[in-house]
Design a protein around this motif. Structure first.
Motif, PDB file in Angstrom:
ATOM      1  N   GLU A  16       0.809  -1.215   0.000  1.00 43.89           N
ATOM      2  CA  GLU A  16       0.000   0.000   0.000  1.00 43.89           C
ATOM      3  C   GLU A  16       0.847   1.273   0.000  1.00 43.89           C
ATOM      4  OE1 GLU A  16      -3.102  -0.032  -0.399  1.00 43.89           O
ATOM      5  OE2 GLU A  16      -3.605  -2.119   0.001  1.00 43.89           O
TER       6      GLU A  16
ATOM      7  N   LYS B 157      -7.376   2.351   2.976  1.00 45.91           N
ATOM      8  CA  LYS B 157      -6.916   0.984   2.739  1.00 45.91           C
ATOM      9  C   LYS B 157      -5.600   0.715   3.466  1.00 45.91           C
ATOM     10  CE  LYS B 157      -6.884  -0.494  -1.452  1.00 45.91           C
ATOM     11  NZ  LYS B 157      -6.648  -0.503  -2.937  1.00 45.91           N
TER      12      LYS B 157
ATOM     13  N   GLU C  93      -5.731  -2.023   6.603  1.00 48.43           N
ATOM     14  CA  GLU C  93      -5.030  -3.295   6.429  1.00 48.43           C
ATOM     15  C   GLU C  93      -4.148  -3.631   7.633  1.00 48.43           C
ATOM     16  OE1 GLU C  93      -2.972  -4.479   3.021  1.00 48.43           O
ATOM     17  OE2 GLU C  93      -4.612  -4.072   1.614  1.00 48.43           O
TER      18      GLU C  93
END
Length: 461
Positions: free
Chosen positions: A294, A328, A332
């Protein structure tokens, strides 16, 4: 940001790479070293409650994924358990005239003073071109040590100064690679100049918010210093930080907030929102706890956000992409493995530094003591868990006195969830949003109290 007419949610003074909390207890507190910047910390001076202000260094921050669902604790049947929770009327539980709060502020001021002295001493070893910046930063620390300065604003200055202090050590170290030394030498003056401009803002709410933005952006210094971030990610972070710091220093806008002006609110709220979002993107992408898959995308989105010009037809699309990439990257990591009291403390501190005090005063007036409501709160500062179900909260009142009061977690967390909906949580708090979601999950699991959209979001993480 979607708000009701009476609210002006803005990230406010004070948060991170060095979160800790002020000692509300009467005994002395042992200062801890500042964490090197990164999103894993809430970002307040290390003098404040060394064990309670930063996200727990326990399992979840390692980026391995969600922790197991929280389990209900064994009920405490001791006589003290029923009396530990503050009365839901939330009147102040103290007759000490705010003595613990005053002691906490004095300790914070002492830390700022010590840091100014340390920076002044380092001028002798700093490159000649950085001496003016070191002197400017020392002046800022001395200025915010005025007793009338909101403590959150002082926190922001201290956090940025701690990052610069560490960078100066790396610059003076002969073993530091030349390219790292050069990059740090270029960033230090930008951090210092942006912080000076933020603190010099004419409106205290804006100056506090900008100080927090600079503090979170300054975390990029540690990314460069540690040399363990992929080169492409570091490049995006440095470029994004330079753009954002320049915007703060010069008071120039980024992004496109025409909707705010159309609503008759002006662009100030929207500008602070854009800059806070970008600073959280930079901080989170630079955090080694953020999953590697990410980091690159988030760093790129934050960089794009930092260079977006007003009137850009793709501004809204870039903003939405950055918000989603940030969500996100944080979600995560899963929920932190913290008990209710600790998660609520870190969450509350994060909201206090990221939401305008005028909004908090409005939203929390049914919880805070009447004396606070009548005098008016200038700065909601810190909280500390006093039990698994209550927080001890410090605030600076409008008359510049400090007070502390006990508030029930089961009332505080749902109210904060109303003030800052889950779809805005990541944008305003960054990685600290995880603690708010954990508090909501624990509160539902252990007390059957639901916190609106926070609980819904927590169940999806």
């Amino acid at each position: 940001m979607t708000r009701t007419a009476r609210r002006h949610i803005l990230p406010l003074t004070g948060t991170s790479a060095v979160v800790t909390a002020l000692a509300l207890t009467m005994g002395p507190v042992t200062p801890v070293a500042a964490a090197p910047g990164g999103a894993g910390a809430d970002g307040l001076p290390s003098s404040v409650w060394a064990d309670s202000g930063s996200p727990s260094p326990e399992p979840s921050p390692d980026g391995t994924g969600p922790t197991p669902s929280p389990t209900s604790p064994t009920p405490d049947t001791s006589p003290s358990s029923s009396s530990s929770e503050p009365d839901d009327t939330s009147s102040s539980g103290y007759d000490d005239g705010g003595a613990p709060a005053t002691a906490a502020v004095e300790q914070q001021q002492a830390e700022a003073g010590d840091l100014a002295t340390d920076l002044d001493d380092k001028k002798a070893d700093a490159p000649e071109e950085l001496v003016p910046s070191v002197e400017q930063l020392t002046d800022v620390l001395q200025a915010v040590n005025d007793t009338q300065t909101p403590p959150q604003e002082r926190d922001g200055a201290v956090r940025s100064a701690q990052q610069v202090d560490s960078a100066l050590d790396a610059i003076s170290d002969t073993e530091t690679p030349v390219e790292v030394r050069d990059r740090l030498t270029g960033l230090v003056p930008q951090v210092t100049a942006a912080l000076s401009a933020a603190i010099g803002s004419q409106t205290p709410p804006e100056s506090g918010t900008l100080a927090l933005i600079v503090a979170r952006t300054a975390s990029v210094l540690s990314v460069v210093e540690n040399q363990d971030t992929p080169p492409d990610v570091q490049e995006s972070l440095v470029d994004g930080a330079e753009n954002l710091l320049s915007a703060v220093q010069n008071g120039t806008p980024i992004g496109n907030e025409g909707a705010h002006a159309a609503a008759g609110r002006g662009d100030t709220d929207g500008q602070l929102e854009w800059k806070m979002l970008v600073s959280n993107g930079l901080e989170t992408a630079g955090d080694p706890n953020t999953p590697e898959n990410e980091r690159k995308g988030l760093a790129k989105s934050a960089h794009e956000g930092s260079e977006t010009q007003p009137g850009d037809p793709e501004a809204q699309q870039k903003k939405l992409r950055l918000k989603e990439d940030l969500r996100k990257a944080i979600s995560e990591q899963g929920l932190p493995n913290e008990p209710l009291g600790k998660a609520a403390e870190v969450c509350t501190n994060s909201v206090f530094e990221s939401v305008l005090d005028t909004t908090l005063a409005d939203d929390l007036q049914t919880l805070t003591p009447e004396s606070w409501n009548s005098e008016g709160v200038r700065d909601f500062w810190k909280s500390r868990e006093t039990a698994n179900d209550s927080l001890d909260v410090i605030a600076q009142l409008q008359d510049d006195t400090y007070d502390n009061t006990a508030l029930a977690i089961k009332r505080m967390i749902p109210q904060l969830a109303d003030s800052l909906p889950a779809d805005e949580l990541y944008s305003w708090l960054g990685v600290r949003a995880r603690d708010c979601l954990q508090a909501a999950a624990r509160l539902d699991n252990e007390m059957g109290v639901q916190s609106g959209s926070w609980l819904s979001e927590a169940q999806q993480v």
